[in-house]
Design an enzyme around this catalytic site. Structure first.
Site, PDB file in Angstrom:
ATOM      1  N   ARG A  53      -1.277  -5.627  -8.213  1.00 31.56           N
ATOM      2  CA  ARG A  53      -0.437  -6.572  -7.659  1.00 31.56           C
ATOM      3  C   ARG A  53      -0.247  -7.597  -8.802  1.00 31.56           C
ATOM      4  NH1 ARG A  53      -2.979  -8.519  -2.064  1.00 31.56           N
ATOM      5  NH2 ARG A  53      -4.774  -8.384  -3.813  1.00 31.56           N
ATOM      6  N   LYS A  71     -14.607  -6.465   6.538  1.00 35.57           N
ATOM      7  CA  LYS A  71     -13.334  -7.430   7.020  1.00 35.57           C
ATOM      8  C   LYS A  71     -13.175  -6.834   8.412  1.00 35.57           C
ATOM      9  CE  LYS A  71     -11.603  -7.195   2.369  1.00 35.57           C
ATOM     10  NZ  LYS A  71     -10.642  -6.726   1.739  1.00 35.57           N
ATOM     11  N   SER A 127      -3.171  -7.894   3.124  1.00 36.95           N
ATOM     12  CA  SER A 127      -3.603  -7.595   4.271  1.00 36.95           C
ATOM     13  C   SER A 127      -3.947  -8.924   4.931  1.00 36.95           C
ATOM     14  CB  SER A 127      -4.341  -6.630   4.524  1.00 36.95           C
ATOM     15  OG  SER A 127      -3.858  -5.362   3.899  1.00 36.95           O
ATOM     16  N   HIS A 148       0.788  -1.253  -0.022  1.00 38.55           N
ATOM     17  CA  HIS A 148       0.024   0.051   0.111  1.00 38.55           C
ATOM     18  C   HIS A 148       0.979   1.102   0.041  1.00 38.55           C
ATOM     19  CE1 HIS A 148      -3.262  -2.551   2.290  1.00 38.55           C
ATOM     20  NE2 HIS A 148      -3.695  -2.321   1.003  1.00 38.55           N
TER      21      HIS A 148
END
Ligand code: PNS
Length: 168
Positions: free
Chosen positions: A95, A41, A133, A17
């Site tokens: 990514r 989440k 994450s 990030h």
């Protein structure tokens, strides 16, 4: 002044990030990191702590470019957060090809909701391409070393909250 919003859960913020943020701050005059409060989440109460972890990591990760960055907690639609701060661009990181489909859908949807707003993608540096994450949290939960994946403050907090120890 060109303002962009970089939205996300940042639960927790990773070096991936911060790499995307550094690239965005090199292009835009002002980047508002919008930490989503009502993510599926994580509990809403943690949003302020997630935002603080980003602020704390900025000087080391971005150097002088940190001056261009603000970190705010938001609730609701990303396009509304953009309008609230006068941003016409949304920043997202890619990514791998596997990210593309969901990101494309989100970019089209946001453009449909707010035609004046475009999404800009930055490719995450190759060395951070494997980071996520949720994996970081899982590794930390089982006592694994995440110090090469997240900023030092986050790694320390994850270590401190790991009360489980090894299970056989
Ligand atoms: O870090 P994440 O979890 O991949 O970020 C996802 C995020 C926060 C960018 C996305 O869930 C979002 O924009 N949520 C806010 C609500 C919204 O605007 N939904 C419509 C998206 S098309």
């Amino acid at each position: 002044m060109r303002t962009a919003v970089y939205p996300g859960s940042f639960d927790p913020v990773t070096l991936g990030h911060l790499d995307v943020l550094r690239r965005a701050a090199g292009v835009f005059d002002r980047v508002v990191v919008a930490v989503l409060a009502n993510t599926r989440k994580a509990p809403a109460g943690e949003a302020a702590a997630r935002a603080e972890a980003i602020r704390e990591a900025l000087p080391e990760a971005l150097g002088g470019l940190a001056e261009r960055v603000e970190v705010r907690v938001f609730e609701g639609l990303t396009v509304d957060a953009c309008r609230a701060v006068g941003a016409r661009h949304i920043v997202r990181g890619l990514r791998a090809v596997s990210d593309f489909e969901a990101e494309l859908q989100m970019a089209h949807m946001n453009h449909r909701l707010a035609p004046e707003i475009d999404t800009v993608f930055f490719m995450t540096a190759l060395e951070h391409g494997y980071l996520s994450s949720s994996l970081v949290k899982e590794i930390a939960r089982f006592g694994g070393d995440v110090s090469a994946m997240v900023p030092p403050g986050v790694a320390a907090r994850l270590r401190a909250s790991d009360e489980r120890g090894p299970r056989l």
